[in-house]
Design a protein around this motif. Structure first.
Motif, short mmCIF file in Angstrom:
data_model
loop_
_atom_site.label_atom_id
_atom_site.label_comp_id
_atom_site.label_asym_id
_atom_site.label_seq_id
_atom_site.Cartn_x
_atom_site.Cartn_y
_atom_site.Cartn_z
N VAL A 127 28.63 -67.96 9.83
CA VAL A 127 29.59 -66.90 10.14
C VAL A 127 29.54 -66.59 11.63
CG1 VAL A 127 30.25 -64.51 9.71
CG2 VAL A 127 29.24 -65.86 7.87
N ARG A 147 36.29 -62.33 11.49
CA ARG A 147 35.20 -63.27 11.29
C ARG A 147 35.75 -64.63 10.90
NH1 ARG A 147 31.32 -61.12 7.16
NH2 ARG A 147 30.96 -63.17 6.36
N THR A 149 34.32 -68.09 8.95
CA THR A 149 33.25 -68.43 8.01
C THR A 149 33.41 -69.84 7.49
OG1 THR A 149 33.21 -66.12 7.28
CG2 THR A 149 32.05 -67.70 5.92
#
Length: 92
Positions: free
Chosen positions: A24, A13, A15
């Motif tokens: 995100v 991910r 972010t």
């Protein structure tokens, strides 16, 4: 703007965290050379401010540098790829 990266082995991910919320974008790995962007979410307070686009652009830059390809399964990511034909080289 700081973009944080987390690698979870088979997924990861990107972010962006601010005092007003976070944005995100998550992905899954499909082998050694392909990632699938599967979800992008931006908190309401940050919507319309370009945070989602920054995330996708960051992913494109990283994958280009690593010689990897991207499948933009996430509707937001797919729309960003349509708006940025210069990213076509990383599409799978």
């Amino acid at each position: 703007m700081q973009v944080d990266f987390e690698d979870g082995g088979t997924s990861g991910r990107y972010t962006i965290r601010t005092k007003d919320g976070e944005a995100v974008s998550t992905f899954s790995k499909a082998g050694e050379k392909i990632i699938i962007i599967d979800h992008t979410e931006v908190d309401d307070a940050l919507r319309g401010l370009g945070y989602g686009e920054v995330l996708i652009e960051h992913i494109v830059t990283d994958m280009r540098a690593q010689g990897k390809k991207i499948v933009p399964l996430c509707p937001f990511a797919a729309s960003q790829f349509r708006k940025h034909p210069e990213w076509a080289d990383v599409l799978n």
